[in-house]
Design a protein around this motif. Sequence first.
Motif, short mmCIF file in Angstrom:
data_model
loop_
_atom_site.label_atom_id
_atom_site.label_comp_id
_atom_site.label_asym_id
_atom_site.label_seq_id
_atom_site.Cartn_x
_atom_site.Cartn_y
_atom_site.Cartn_z
N HIS A 55 58.21 94.53 36.46
CA HIS A 55 56.74 95.27 36.68
C HIS A 55 56.32 96.09 35.27
CE1 HIS A 55 55.73 93.39 40.21
NE2 HIS A 55 56.69 93.70 40.84
N SER A 56 57.41 96.37 34.40
CA SER A 56 57.09 97.35 33.42
C SER A 56 57.88 96.62 32.12
CB SER A 56 57.41 98.50 34.00
OG SER A 56 58.91 98.92 33.42
N PRO A 57 57.46 96.95 31.11
CA PRO A 57 58.03 96.42 29.72
C PRO A 57 59.06 97.46 29.48
CG PRO A 57 55.80 96.88 29.13
CD PRO A 57 55.81 97.39 30.78
N THR A 58 59.06 98.62 30.00
CA THR A 58 60.43 99.50 30.12
C THR A 58 61.60 98.81 30.58
OG1 THR A 58 59.00 101.20 29.54
CG2 THR A 58 61.33 101.80 30.35
N ALA A 59 61.28 98.40 31.85
CA ALA A 59 62.52 97.84 32.62
C ALA A 59 62.85 96.42 31.90
CB ALA A 59 62.15 97.39 34.15
N ALA A 60 61.92 95.65 31.50
CA ALA A 60 61.95 94.49 30.66
C ALA A 60 62.98 94.65 29.54
CB ALA A 60 61.10 93.76 30.18
N ALA A 61 62.82 95.63 28.68
CA ALA A 61 63.63 96.00 27.74
C ALA A 61 65.03 96.45 27.89
CB ALA A 61 62.86 97.25 26.95
N LYS A 62 65.21 97.16 28.96
CA LYS A 62 66.61 97.55 29.51
C LYS A 62 67.27 96.32 29.75
CE LYS A 62 65.34 102.14 31.17
NZ LYS A 62 65.17 103.04 32.35
N ILE A 63 66.73 95.35 30.46
CA ILE A 63 67.23 94.00 31.07
C ILE A 63 67.67 93.32 29.79
CG2 ILE A 63 66.97 91.88 32.04
CD1 ILE A 63 67.67 94.09 33.97
N LEU A 64 66.76 93.28 28.71
CA LEU A 64 66.96 92.36 27.57
C LEU A 64 68.19 93.06 26.83
CD1 LEU A 64 63.68 91.81 25.81
CD2 LEU A 64 65.13 89.99 26.29
N ALA A 65 68.22 94.57 26.83
CA ALA A 65 69.44 95.03 25.84
C ALA A 65 70.60 94.59 26.62
CB ALA A 65 69.13 96.56 25.94
N LEU A 66 70.49 94.88 27.96
CA LEU A 66 71.74 94.61 28.73
C LEU A 66 72.68 93.39 28.73
CD1 LEU A 66 73.59 96.21 31.15
CD2 LEU A 66 72.34 94.99 32.65
N LEU A 67 71.41 92.43 29.16
CA LEU A 67 71.99 91.05 29.16
C LEU A 67 72.40 90.40 27.84
CD1 LEU A 67 70.01 89.78 31.98
CD2 LEU A 67 72.19 90.62 31.97
N THR A 68 71.80 90.85 26.72
CA THR A 68 72.19 90.44 25.31
C THR A 68 73.19 91.46 24.64
OG1 THR A 68 70.43 91.52 24.18
CG2 THR A 68 69.98 89.48 25.09
N GLU A 69 73.93 92.17 25.48
CA GLU A 69 74.93 93.05 25.16
C GLU A 69 74.59 93.94 23.80
OE1 GLU A 69 78.64 90.75 24.62
OE2 GLU A 69 78.87 91.26 26.87
N GLY A 70 73.23 94.22 23.67
CA GLY A 70 72.62 94.89 22.71
C GLY A 70 72.19 94.25 21.50
N ARG A 71 72.44 92.82 21.55
CA ARG A 71 71.77 92.15 20.38
C ARG A 71 70.39 92.13 20.33
NH1 ARG A 71 75.42 88.67 22.94
NH2 ARG A 71 73.94 87.42 23.70
N VAL A 72 69.71 92.04 21.44
CA VAL A 72 68.12 92.16 21.23
C VAL A 72 67.76 93.68 22.18
CG1 VAL A 72 66.22 90.91 22.03
CG2 VAL A 72 68.07 89.93 21.51
N TYR A 73 67.57 94.41 21.14
CA TYR A 73 67.38 95.71 21.67
C TYR A 73 65.72 96.14 21.33
CZ TYR A 73 67.51 100.86 22.52
OH TYR A 73 67.27 101.89 23.01
N LEU A 74 64.86 95.92 22.16
CA LEU A 74 63.56 95.90 21.86
C LEU A 74 62.79 97.12 22.60
CD1 LEU A 74 62.19 92.23 22.32
CD2 LEU A 74 62.94 93.50 20.08
N ALA A 75 61.89 97.62 21.88
CA ALA A 75 61.11 98.83 22.62
C ALA A 75 60.19 98.16 23.56
CB ALA A 75 60.29 99.75 21.43
N ALA A 76 59.97 98.96 24.77
CA ALA A 76 58.94 98.57 25.92
C ALA A 76 57.51 98.25 24.98
CB ALA A 76 58.68 99.52 26.73
N SER A 77 57.19 98.95 23.84
CA SER A 77 55.96 98.69 23.08
C SER A 77 56.13 97.19 22.34
CB SER A 77 55.56 99.83 22.11
OG SER A 77 56.76 99.87 21.36
#
Length: 154
Positions: free
Chosen positions: A25-47
Amino acid sequence: MVYDQHEVGSGAILANLLCLNRNLHSPTAAAKILALLTEGRVYLAASTISGIGRGRVALTADRVAGFATSLGIPGGDLAAITAVELRETSGPDDPMAAEMARLLWNCRRLTTAQVEYVRDEADSMLVAVPDGTPGADWNRVRHHHGRWWGAPRH
C-alpha cells in the motif's frame, strides 16, 4: 495508491503488483522490500517507485530485474511484458529471495494486526548470533545496537 496501467503502461503494472497485490500500500514499503529482497542491488527511493508507477521514471534492466525478484516472477517474463531487455549477466536467482517473495504473496490477505503478530512471533524466535561466528553458519536477520540477531542454518 493505484497507478493507471491504461494511461501509463508497464510501470504502473509493476508498481501495482508490488504495492497493491502484495498489500504493501505504499511506495515506501515497496522500496524497503525491493532493497531487502535484492540485497541492496536495487535501492530505489519511494518517489522513484511512485514515478515508475506514474510513467515519469523509466524502467531499466536493473529495475525490472529487481521487481522480478521481489515479485517472485521470472525476469524473462517481466522483460517480455515491459519490453525492457535484461542483461544476460544478471545475477543468479536467490532461493531465499524467491521464498521471501512467496511469503510476501501469502501475507497479502492478512490484516495489519495479523502481519504484526506474525512479525512479533518471528522476532521472538531470533537469537543473538555469537561474535566471530562464520556467516555461513547463521541466517543473520537484523543488526540492532551492535549485535546481529538471527537463526542457525540447519
